[in-house]
Enzyme design. Structure first.
Site, short mmCIF file in Angstrom:
data_model
loop_
_atom_site.label_atom_id
_atom_site.label_comp_id
_atom_site.label_asym_id
_atom_site.label_seq_id
_atom_site.Cartn_x
_atom_site.Cartn_y
_atom_site.Cartn_z
N LYS A 153 -25.43 -13.78 -4.95
CA LYS A 153 -25.02 -12.50 -4.38
C LYS A 153 -24.15 -11.73 -5.36
O LYS A 153 -23.23 -12.30 -5.97
CB LYS A 153 -24.21 -12.72 -3.10
CG LYS A 153 -25.00 -13.36 -1.98
CD LYS A 153 -24.13 -13.58 -0.75
CE LYS A 153 -24.92 -14.24 0.37
NZ LYS A 153 -24.08 -14.49 1.55
N HIS B 166 -20.91 -18.24 4.76
CA HIS B 166 -22.36 -18.35 4.89
C HIS B 166 -23.03 -18.76 3.58
O HIS B 166 -22.54 -18.45 2.51
CB HIS B 166 -22.94 -17.00 5.32
CG HIS B 166 -22.36 -16.49 6.60
ND1 HIS B 166 -22.22 -15.16 6.87
CD2 HIS B 166 -21.87 -17.15 7.68
CE1 HIS B 166 -21.68 -15.00 8.06
NE2 HIS B 166 -21.44 -16.19 8.58
N GLU C 172 -21.90 3.14 -13.24
CA GLU C 172 -23.13 2.40 -12.96
C GLU C 172 -22.73 1.21 -12.10
O GLU C 172 -21.95 0.37 -12.54
CB GLU C 172 -23.76 1.88 -14.26
CG GLU C 172 -24.51 2.90 -15.04
CD GLU C 172 -25.20 2.29 -16.26
OE1 GLU C 172 -24.92 1.12 -16.64
OE2 GLU C 172 -26.02 3.00 -16.86
N GLU D 299 -30.52 -20.95 6.71
CA GLU D 299 -29.12 -20.52 6.76
C GLU D 299 -28.20 -21.67 7.13
O GLU D 299 -28.58 -22.60 7.82
CB GLU D 299 -28.94 -19.34 7.72
CG GLU D 299 -29.01 -19.71 9.18
CD GLU D 299 -28.78 -18.52 10.10
OE1 GLU D 299 -28.38 -17.44 9.64
OE2 GLU D 299 -29.00 -18.68 11.31
#
Length: 188
Positions: free
Chosen positions: A77, A67, A28, A148
Site C-alpha cells: 500500500k 488490516h 506529483e 482478508e
C-alpha cells in the site's frame, strides 16, 4: 521526492517535492519511474504495479485496522491523507522477518503531504486525528474477502503507542480481530 527508511527498513516515508507560490502549490503524488528508482537506491525491491485505489473519510477518533490480506492477494500500500490528519501504523507480520511483530507509526496529513510505502507482509491501520480525514491509498492487488485478515489494534504484544488525546471509535469487526499470536499468515 525524498524517501526515508523507517525503523523497519522496508517501510518507507515519502516526502514529495512541492512547488509553492502565491497561487498555491503543485506536486506529483505518484511517479512510477521516480518511485522505483528511489526504492532501488535504498536497495529495496520494486513492488508489483498498483491495481486499485481506495478512498475513505473518517471522523476524529475513528481507528481502522490493523488490516492485511494473505497470499495470493497480499497487498502493498502507498498511503496518504488528502484532507485532515491521521496517525498511520504498519506492523510487520512476516513470520521469518527479524522485525516480525514490530510497528512503525507516522503522522500523515494534508498539510505535510507525506506518504508511506507499506510493502506486502504488513498489517496496516490508522486513527483519524481530525473530523473529515480523507485517506487515499493505492494497492498492489485487488481486495479479496477470502484473503482478508485483521489483528486487534490494542494487542498488548504490539504495544502500539496510539495517540492518547482522541476517543477511539472502531468497527465491531475490528473489535473482534485476532491477536497477533493467533493469526494465520500463510497462503490460502
Amino acid at each position: 521526492m525524498k524517501l526515508t527508511q523507517t525503523d523497519i527498513p522496508d517501510v518507507v516515508l515519502i516526502e514529495p517535492t512541492v512547488y509553492e507560490d502565491e497561487r498555491g502549490w503543485f506536486m506529483e503524488s505518484f511517479n512510477e519511474q521516480r518511485f522505483h528508482a528511489e526504492l532501488q537506491k535504498l536497495g529495496l525491491p520494486i513492488p508489483r504495479p498498483f491495481v486499485q485505489d481506495n478512498h475513505s473519510c473518517s471522523k476524529k477518533g475513528v481507528l481502522r485496522g490493523l488490516h492485511f490480506q494473505r497470499d495470493p492477494h497480499a497487498q502493498g500500500k502507498l498511503v496518504r491523507v488528502v484532507r485532515g490528519a491521521a496517525f498511520d501504523v504498519a506492523v510487520d507480520i512476516r513470520p521469518d522477518s527479524p522485525t516480525f511483530g514490530k510497528w512503525v507509526g507516522v503522522e500523515l496529513s494534508a498539510a505535510n503531504k507525506r506518504m508511506l510505502w507499506i510493502p506486502e507482509g504488513f498489517a496496516h491501520g490508522f486513527i483519524a486525528l481530525e473530523d473529515g480525514t480523507e485517506f487515499l491509498y493505492k494497492t498492489t492487488d485487488y481486495y479479496a474477502k477470502e484473503c482478508e485478515g485483521a489483528i486487534r489494534w490494542d494487542d498488548l504484544s504490539l504495544s502500539i503507542d496510539w495517540p492518547k488525546n482522541v476517543q477511539i471509535l472502531t468497527s465491531e469487526k475490528d473489535q473482534q480481530a485476532d491477536l497477533l499470536n493467533t493469526v494465520t499468515f500463510g497462503r490460502l
